[in-house]
Design a protein around this motif. Structure first.
Motif, short mmCIF file in Angstrom:
data_model
loop_
_atom_site.label_atom_id
_atom_site.label_comp_id
_atom_site.label_asym_id
_atom_site.label_seq_id
_atom_site.Cartn_x
_atom_site.Cartn_y
_atom_site.Cartn_z
N GLU A 1 -3.99 6.05 2.66
CA GLU A 1 -3.15 5.77 1.69
C GLU A 1 -3.26 6.36 -0.14
O GLU A 1 -4.85 6.78 -0.33
N LYS B 1 0.58 -1.41 -0.16
CA LYS B 1 -0.37 0.32 0.41
C LYS B 1 0.59 1.21 -0.24
O LYS B 1 2.07 1.39 0.50
N THR C 1 1.55 3.96 1.74
CA THR C 1 0.83 4.84 2.72
C THR C 1 1.83 5.69 2.76
O THR C 1 2.84 5.66 2.87
#
Length: 542
Positions: free
Chosen positions: A397, A336, A338
């Motif tokens: 995200e 992800k 993030t």
């Protein structure tokens, strides 16, 4: 004053919108377009005189300057007219090498422009500057700007096909929002639309009829289409939008590509109802889809209006078809993008997506809060005054990264489609969910980029809210658009369906569609063919 990048952005937006048959404006207005422009000019001139008076009677120059900023650029909504010739300039387009100086319109395009001037005489106002661009799509883009104190404000733009002289689009000024709920009557819109086509097309206007009247999204428009043998000709039409008082606000035209085709070229319909054989063939060309949000399995015949040969049921393309490829060679990484804090965004994008973020500055996007969803934020990242990236973050995200500036390049191609595809998959794979085994890949080749849209497949069923998009610059291969959506299922995902279940889903889907018999010009061998085909147009029931 508008920069070349601003103008290029406007052209890119026009390119994206011109393929839609119904271009809806964002507001309607109280005053007519003709009245509005001239009153703006007149009021600004009065305001300039007021600023001069303030300076003479002792108001400080700085205070007068502030007042000038407020008074000289009010909201649209004024009136009066100053006759004269339009000041015309030819400029260098943002994409180098694609714009010639001292542009001369073809005789066909000039004839159409002269007609537009007669329909909208305010466009010949001497206070306006006309900027004419010619792009390699074979179209003229004409921008009308009001210029006061070297400041430009957009008034109207027109797009005309160079070869046919056909009007592709006309768009007037964007009016005040407070009048958006007031709409003209159908009678007025029909009369004005008919008159407009008579002025634009002359004798040929008699072959056009009102196909549809829309009062959608707080706006009003009339769809005028050519009719042959009592049936509409898809694409040979005009969508005409109106201000609240019945004056024309915008027009989207067919471009005149099939002007003069004999009625004898159109096949005469023998049957007006679909046969079971044709119906079955149409249904075979759909697919199973699943909404993870709703937990709903269904059969999709046509998500948007689609066309099927009236005799065979085979799908007929009216534009460049997408190349659809199903691949099982996806190796998802499950990562992800993030970010702990906004200031870390440039570093994240440089490390993970390999974007050049040297000298990056971050600003909060001006997107209205009403357009944002909970736990979502948008930021603009400017890099050395050139590339501007729009970044959307949801729950920490990064979900979208897109170039907003005119970084796309239209010079010679350096990266092949195959190389771009390989690179696109390598960019997105690390951020695809681990559960993914198969995707359906749609490849679209744009004038200056390659676009790769991937939809997740589960047991051969298309997941409608699990998809990924990668777009690469054709010239450099650089990433210009990254988008990820992968909604978590609310229910257990469906298994393989039985033949009986599939047949039932097909019938349910077909019952939700309306079928209209129309003529279209098919897209074959890389271009539209001037050979009308009789088809069924499938749309959702209203």
């Amino acid at each position: 004053m508008r920069s070349n990048e601003d103008k290029a952005q406007e052209e890119q937006l026009i390119d994206e919108l011109k393929y839609f048959s119904k271009l809806e404006p964002r507001a309607t207005m109280k005053n007519s377009f003709e009245a509005l422009l001239s009153q703006r000019i007149e009021k600004k001139q009065r305001m300039k005189r007021r600023v001069n008076i303030m300076i003479k009677v002792g108001v400080s120059s700085s205070a007068a300057a502030v007042m000038a900023g407020v008074l000289l650029f009010p909201s649209p909504g004024m009136d009066g007219q100053i006759p004269g010739q339009v000041k015309t300039v030819a400029v260098q387009e943002a994409q180098q090498g694609k714009q010639q100086k001292n542009i001369e319109l073809t005789s066909a395009a000039k004839e159409t422009l002269d007609k537009i001037y007669k329909i909208f005489p305010v466009l010949q106002n001497k206070q306006l500057k006309l900027t004419t661009l010619f792009r390699d799509d074979g179209r003229y883009y004409l921008y009308f700007d009001e210029v006061i104190n070297n400041e430009e404000s957009k008034v109207a733009h027109i797009t005309i096909d160079a070869q046919t002289g056909g009007l592709i689009s006309y768009s007037g000024i964007n009016p005040p929002e407070e009048f958006e709920n007031i709409k003209p009557s159908e009678k007025i819109m029909k009369e004005k639309s008919t008159l407009f086509l008579q002025q634009l097309l002359g004798e040929d206007a008699k072959n056009f009829q009102v196909r549809e009247i829309n009062y959608e999204y707080q706006h009003a428009s009339v769809h005028m289409s050519r009719y042959v043998n009592g049936l509409p000709v898809q694409g040979d039409s005009y969508v005409i939008g109106f201000y609240h008082n019945g004056d024309i606000q915008y027009v989207n035209g067919g471009g005149g590509y099939f002007k003069g085709i004999s009625v004898n070229e159109y096949p005469v319909p023998i049957k007006t109802t679909v046969t079971e054989q044709v119906k079955e063939r149409i249904m075979e060309q759909g697919k199973l889809i699943y909404s993870t949000e709703q937990g709903l399995l269904s059969y999709d015949i046509a998500r948007s209006p689609e066309f099927f040969d009236a005799n065979t049921g085979e799908k007929v393309w009216i534009s460049q078809p997408e190349e659809v490829v199903t691949t099982e060679n996806i190796n998802p990484g499950g990562k992800k993008l993030t970010v702990a804090s906004v200031d870390k965004l440039p570093t994240l994008l440089q490390d993970e997506l390999k974007l050049n973020m040297k000298g990056a500055t971050i600003a909060k996007s001006d997107l209205p809060p009403s357009m944002m969803i909970p736990n979502q934020a948008e930021y603009d990242i400017e890099v050395n005054g050139k590339n501007v990236y729009g970044v959307m973050i949801e729950k920490g995200e990064v979900k979208t990264v897109r170039v907003h500036s005119s970084a796309l390049n239209e010079t010679s191609v350096k990266i092949s489609a195959q190389e771009a595809k390989k690179k696109a998959i390598s960019i997105i794979e690390p951020y695809m969910e681990k559960t993914i085994k198969e995707v359906q890949l749609k490849v679209e080749e744009k004038p200056n980029s390659y676009s790769y849209y991937m939809e997740v497949l589960h047991n051969g069923i298309l997941m409608t809210d699990q998809n990924y998009l990668i777009e690469l610059d054709k010239q450099t291969g650089e990433l210009v658009h990254f988008k990820k959506r992968h909604d978590t299922p609310t229910k257990a995902l469906p298994n393989m369906v039985t033949p009986d279940q599939l047949a039932k889903l097909k019938l349910e889907a077909f019952k939700k569609k309306e079928m209209e018999l129309v003529y279209v010009y098919p897209f074959e061998n890389g271009k539209l063919q001037p050979k009308p085909v009789l088809v069924y147009r499938l749309i959702n029931k209203r």
